[in-house]
Scaffold this motif. Sequence first.
Motif, PDB file in Angstrom:
ATOM      1  N   SER A  43       0.814  -1.226   0.038  1.00 31.69           N
ATOM      2  CA  SER A  43      -0.021  -0.150   0.099  1.00 31.69           C
ATOM      3  C   SER A  43       0.957   0.988  -0.085  1.00 31.69           C
ATOM      4  O   SER A  43       0.578   2.255  -0.622  1.00 31.69           O
ATOM      5  CB  SER A  43      -0.845  -0.089   1.251  1.00 31.69           C
ATOM      6  N   VAL A  46       2.388   1.607  -3.602  1.00 32.96           N
ATOM      7  CA  VAL A  46       1.460   2.149  -4.346  1.00 32.96           C
ATOM      8  C   VAL A  46       1.286   3.590  -4.505  1.00 32.96           C
ATOM      9  O   VAL A  46       1.081   4.352  -5.129  1.00 32.96           O
ATOM     10  CB  VAL A  46       0.285   1.103  -4.933  1.00 32.96           C
ATOM     11  N   THR A  83      -5.409   6.731  -1.831  1.00 35.33           N
ATOM     12  CA  THR A  83      -4.860   5.449  -2.115  1.00 35.33           C
ATOM     13  C   THR A  83      -4.561   4.444  -1.414  1.00 35.33           C
ATOM     14  O   THR A  83      -4.536   3.303  -1.499  1.00 35.33           O
ATOM     15  CB  THR A  83      -3.714   5.981  -3.389  1.00 35.33           C
ATOM     16  N   VAL A  87      -5.912   0.740  -1.330  1.00 36.32           N
ATOM     17  CA  VAL A  87      -5.006  -0.482  -1.666  1.00 36.32           C
ATOM     18  C   VAL A  87      -4.973  -1.098  -0.436  1.00 36.32           C
ATOM     19  O   VAL A  87      -4.888  -2.339  -0.679  1.00 36.32           O
ATOM     20  CB  VAL A  87      -3.759   0.389  -2.242  1.00 36.32           C
TER      21      VAL A  87
END
Length: 96
Positions: A43, A46, A83, A87
């Motif tokens: 996570s 990304v 994000t 994620v």
Amino acid sequence: MPSPAGWREVPCVECGASVAGIDFGERCRTCQGRRAKRVAVISRRVSLAVAAGVAAWVLTRPVTSPTAQWTGVIVIPVAYVLTHLIVSRFAMEVLP
């Protein structure tokens, strides 16, 4: 599904160790911690890539007003946080 009343220990789904206090189909604390660390690494990577992409996009756009500039600055950490949350949740569901 909770474990039956007479059963004290239930096997972990991942490692197979018999652990008290978990339900059928769940992981023990050790396996859950290992999985959470792996998800956190994925996570974080990304999220950093997405935030870097958003930052590059914001920096390549011409500034038309101070409001647009501040909006661009605010969007970068917001993109990282969103994000990261998405994620993390997706990886916890999908990873074996």
